[in-house]
Design a protein around this motif. Structure first.
Motif, mmCIF file in Angstrom:
data_model
loop_
_atom_site.group_PDB
_atom_site.id
_atom_site.type_symbol
_atom_site.label_atom_id
_atom_site.label_comp_id
_atom_site.label_asym_id
_atom_site.label_seq_id
_atom_site.Cartn_x
_atom_site.Cartn_y
_atom_site.Cartn_z
ATOM 1 N N GLN A 83 0.832 -1.207 0.000
ATOM 2 C CA GLN A 83 0.000 0.000 0.000
ATOM 3 C C GLN A 83 0.866 1.257 0.000
ATOM 4 O OE1 GLN A 83 -3.191 0.329 -0.358
ATOM 5 N NE2 GLN A 83 -3.918 -1.732 -0.073
ATOM 6 N N ARG A 86 2.681 1.742 -3.312
ATOM 7 C CA ARG A 86 1.821 2.262 -4.371
ATOM 8 C C ARG A 86 1.555 3.760 -4.179
ATOM 9 N NH1 ARG A 86 -2.622 4.131 -4.844
ATOM 10 N NH2 ARG A 86 -3.295 3.608 -2.757
ATOM 11 N N SER A 87 1.105 4.141 -2.986
ATOM 12 C CA SER A 87 0.750 5.550 -2.782
ATOM 13 C C SER A 87 1.980 6.450 -2.747
ATOM 14 C CB SER A 87 -0.073 5.716 -1.497
ATOM 15 O OG SER A 87 0.674 5.395 -0.348
ATOM 16 N N SER A 91 3.378 6.937 -6.237
ATOM 17 C CA SER A 91 2.397 7.576 -7.105
ATOM 18 C C SER A 91 2.466 9.102 -7.032
ATOM 19 C CB SER A 91 0.999 7.093 -6.740
ATOM 20 O OG SER A 91 0.027 7.683 -7.570
ATOM 21 N N GLU A 130 -2.602 11.143 -2.820
ATOM 22 C CA GLU A 130 -1.663 10.030 -2.600
ATOM 23 C C GLU A 130 -0.715 10.347 -1.450
ATOM 24 O OE1 GLU A 130 -1.899 7.109 -3.899
ATOM 25 O OE2 GLU A 130 -3.270 7.496 -5.552
ATOM 26 N N GLU A 157 -2.607 9.783 1.740
ATOM 27 C CA GLU A 157 -2.709 8.348 2.008
ATOM 28 C C GLU A 157 -1.382 7.804 2.532
ATOM 29 O OE1 GLU A 157 -3.323 4.078 -0.229
ATOM 30 O OE2 GLU A 157 -4.153 5.849 -1.213
ATOM 31 N N THR A 158 -0.298 8.236 1.935
ATOM 32 C CA THR A 158 1.017 7.780 2.368
ATOM 33 C C THR A 158 1.283 8.183 3.811
ATOM 34 O OG1 THR A 158 1.842 7.919 0.097
ATOM 35 C CG2 THR A 158 3.491 7.878 1.858
#
Length: 124
Positions: A39, A42-43, A46, A73, A76-77
């Motif tokens: 996860q 990805r974030s 990105s 993103e 989220e990170t």
């Protein structure tokens, strides 16, 4: 918009992506963690990918949309970093360092988005 080699947000998001890739490798190899590491990989990577797309965007609206995705993103990170810290997968020092870089990106992206919403040209 400046080319990526002269662009602060492009440079900082690339440097952050590199840190995230190294964190991913650490989590996989040393902690045997699979779900959260994917996860954050990805974030975290990105952010820079969307910044790069924004720089080469087709219009101001496209630029703003890609920068907004980068901001989401980054947020989220930041969550995944908090979770990794809270579950003792990474140390407080590692989390603090990553959070500082992530918050810096969030502040830069927020400023860029606000500036484009006001109709100003963005020079970062």
């Amino acid at each position: 918009m400046k080319e990526t080699k002269d662009n602060i947000i492009a440079q900082k998001s690339m440097a952050f992506s590199i840190r995230i890739v190294k964190l991913y490798k650490f989590l996989k190899e040393n902690k045997r963690e699979d779900c959260i590491s994917k996860q954050i990989f990805r974030s975290g990577t990105s952010i820079g990918a969307n910044v790069r797309e924004a720089i080469r965007g087709q219009s101001k609206a496209d630029f703003r949309a890609k920068m907004s995705i980068s901001l989401k993103e980054a947020s989220e990170t930041e969550y995944w970093i908090d979770l990794l810290k809270a579950t003792d997968y990474i140390s407080n020092d590692a989390a603090r360092s990553l959070q500082e870089d992530c918050v810096e990106l969030i502040k830069l992206l927020t400023a860029i988005i606000k500036k484009t919403q006001s109709g100003d040209d963005v020079h970062v």
